[in-house]
Write an enzyme that holds these catalytic residues in place. Sequence first.
Site, PDB file in Angstrom:
ATOM      1  N   ASN A   1     -33.757  13.289  -8.394  1.00 30.55           N
ATOM      2  CA  ASN A   1     -33.654  12.683  -7.066  1.00 30.55           C
ATOM      3  C   ASN A   1     -34.702  13.292  -6.140  1.00 30.55           C
ATOM      4  OD1 ASN A   1     -32.080  10.930  -5.250  1.00 30.55           O
ATOM      5  ND2 ASN A   1     -31.547  12.822  -4.196  1.00 30.55           N
TER       6      ASN A   1
ATOM      7  N   GLU B   1     -30.181   7.494  -0.939  1.00 29.00           N
ATOM      8  CA  GLU B   1     -29.880   8.060   0.376  1.00 29.00           C
ATOM      9  C   GLU B   1     -30.445   7.177   1.487  1.00 29.00           C
ATOM     10  OE1 GLU B   1     -30.928  12.195   0.713  1.00 29.00           O
ATOM     11  OE2 GLU B   1     -30.436  12.617  -1.386  1.00 29.00           O
TER      12      GLU B   1
ATOM     13  N   ASP C   1     -31.461   5.156   4.594  1.00 31.24           N
ATOM     14  CA  ASP C   1     -31.286   4.911   6.024  1.00 31.24           C
ATOM     15  C   ASP C   1     -32.642   4.495   6.579  1.00 31.24           C
ATOM     16  OD1 ASP C   1     -32.556   7.451   6.105  1.00 31.24           O
ATOM     17  OD2 ASP C   1     -30.678   8.477   6.521  1.00 31.24           O
TER      18      ASP C   1
ATOM     19  N   GLU D   1     -35.371  17.155  -5.340  1.00 32.51           N
ATOM     20  CA  GLU D   1     -36.536  17.494  -4.508  1.00 32.51           C
ATOM     21  C   GLU D   1     -37.362  18.655  -5.066  1.00 32.51           C
ATOM     22  OE1 GLU D   1     -35.096  18.015  -0.517  1.00 32.51           O
ATOM     23  OE2 GLU D   1     -34.162  16.046  -0.469  1.00 32.51           O
TER      24      GLU D   1
ATOM     25  N   HIS E   1     -35.476   7.365   2.823  1.00 34.63           N
ATOM     26  CA  HIS E   1     -35.278   7.603   4.254  1.00 34.63           C
ATOM     27  C   HIS E   1     -36.481   6.990   4.975  1.00 34.63           C
ATOM     28  CE1 HIS E   1     -31.895  10.246   3.501  1.00 34.63           C
ATOM     29  NE2 HIS E   1     -32.624  10.993   2.688  1.00 34.63           N
TER      30      HIS E   1
END
Length: 672
Positions: A208, A273, A275, A165, A245
């Site tokens: 990432n 990651e 979801d 990030e 996400h």
Amino acid sequence: MNPLKRLGRRRASVLSLLAVAALVTPGAASAAPDDVRASTLGAQAAQSGRYFGAAVAAGRLGDGTYTGILDREFNSVTPENEMKWDTVERSRGSFNFGPGDQIANRAAAHGQRLRGHTLVWHQQLPGWVSSIRDANTLRSVMNNHITQVANHYRGKVYAWDVVNEAFADGGSGQMRSSVFRDVLGTGFVEEAFRTARSADPSAKLCYNDYNIENWSDAKTQGVYRMVRDFKARGVPIDCVGLQSHFGAGGPPAGFQTTLSNFAALGVDVQITELDIAQASTAAYANTVRACMNVARCTGITVWGIRDSDSWRSGENPLLFDRNGNKKPAYQSTLTALGGSAAAPRTGSRTPRSAAALPSSFRWSSSGPLIAPKPDSTHNIAGIKDPSVVYYNGKYHLFASTASSAGYNLVYLSFSDWSQAGSATHHYLDRTAIGAGYRAAPQVFYNTQQRLWYLVYQTGNASYSTNPDISNPNGWSAPRNFYSSMPDIIRQNIGNGYWVDMWVICDSANCYLFSSDDNGHLYRSQTTAGQFPNGFTNTVIAAQDSKYALFEASNVYKVQGSNQYLLLVEAIGSDGRRYFRSWTASSLAGSWSPLAASESNPFAKSGNVTFPAGGWTRDISHGEMIRAGYDQTLTIPACKLQYLYQGKDPNAGGDYNNLPWRLGLLTQSNSTC
């Protein structure tokens, strides 16, 4: 197999196996054949050389429902917080690896790939780091942290999120303000990657970030420019992680375009990651399909297991509800991976039909399908020790050729077993593999290296590689896995022979099994990243009397389960060859008997019917027909087939001149 021995009718007592205690110490991915389907996420992802993982919290590993789902469904794990800076190095120079080790060691024991998360991130950062304002101090602190952590997990971590990030939200396309950027400048990212490569040359190094899924966004473009620049200048970067996400609508329409464009730079892409709010079936399916449609999209990780484990628990964004039941999105995800869309089941136990092998077997045999094809320079008496994969619409078969002049290897390919007998024989002594003693081949595709491996014995454990299995002239010259025979084999081999090398990998490690014709099965180990180098820690994996645990070991992953199957050839009380079998939950053992006695064998002439006539009483060195072709050596859980060598029961004489032929067993007591 050992071509030097000559066997008559021998009587051998068959004793129960004594397993030595276990030592706990994926080119372009191709889709699985249309008829291959698994019933769990990780098993199905593995069919195309990918992983399907989950973020794991050490504090939840005491929850049986949680670990039951973890062990059943996922072949990769990412520590949720246990490898972040505020856990690992809360005070300067004092490292706490305990929580991370708990997850790493458990993953290794269960054959799961480990993603390291994360080395450099501006959040979850101890105050002592955030307060540094001197560039030399911060550079030293950052590089020391990367080096210490990556060195500690060297050989255990498949991929590291090296920097996390670093780019700002919004329309700037630039890096965000952080202690690292503000004190060291934007070059801190490059320095972090170079330091990580020095600390662990084998791990894949990833950048990432979140909100980089939409190709037209400024943030996505900023990351893309950085990766393109790194690749152009030789900065070591291997992959880009897209956190994904998503809201209830799922991925943006151009998500697959984004994956493809990053991959075109020469890096892997991973959904790291995942979801999705409210876990829409269509949103999950669209996300997975986008990955499956990009060859270099090598894996997917969901950020948590059950909704109650999620950082977004109020949005119920995962594939399992709070009680551990599969949600409808589970089925759409499995289907998008290419798996079975069976009805949802509650609880955390795997359906028995997907995982369990029977405790006894019955088989029906073909007649001899493949016989030697001598030519002017190859006076072949027997064809034996087959290894076979089904790839691109054909069976690709490798075998030993035996004659009074010795042993070498042959390759043939065909679309259907009815064509096997007429297939052209390509003798590999005419290739770089060369003349001389080469025998007992095993073939598989290494998905990480995008190479086919042919493993065989030469007096040592040897291998050749080839980018194209259909080109018999493409094999490299032999190379050895070991510099010499490991000491433990030398100490136990007695009057036996070191034979029948067999390689199989899980997501973290590769294992090399071999036999000694003296009752011992050996196992060596290296990391998947180091393979084919680094085989050490050779141990006796199992032992029994000489003829009860003789040679020709096969080890396979059973599809849709956390079960491995071991087959070893024995010599029965009638002097005939047959196979015994054991199972284990990991490649490190320990092995439990399945059909492991002469009265209840895995495969012996007594539990085989011969509709075309009993052409052999030996069921000898062969290989299972696999569900795929990669280094995991995955086989179906039922409807098994086994290609084997047999011979005229009345044949005798010199062992090298015995008339071995190849036939095919088909399981006749399958329950599915």
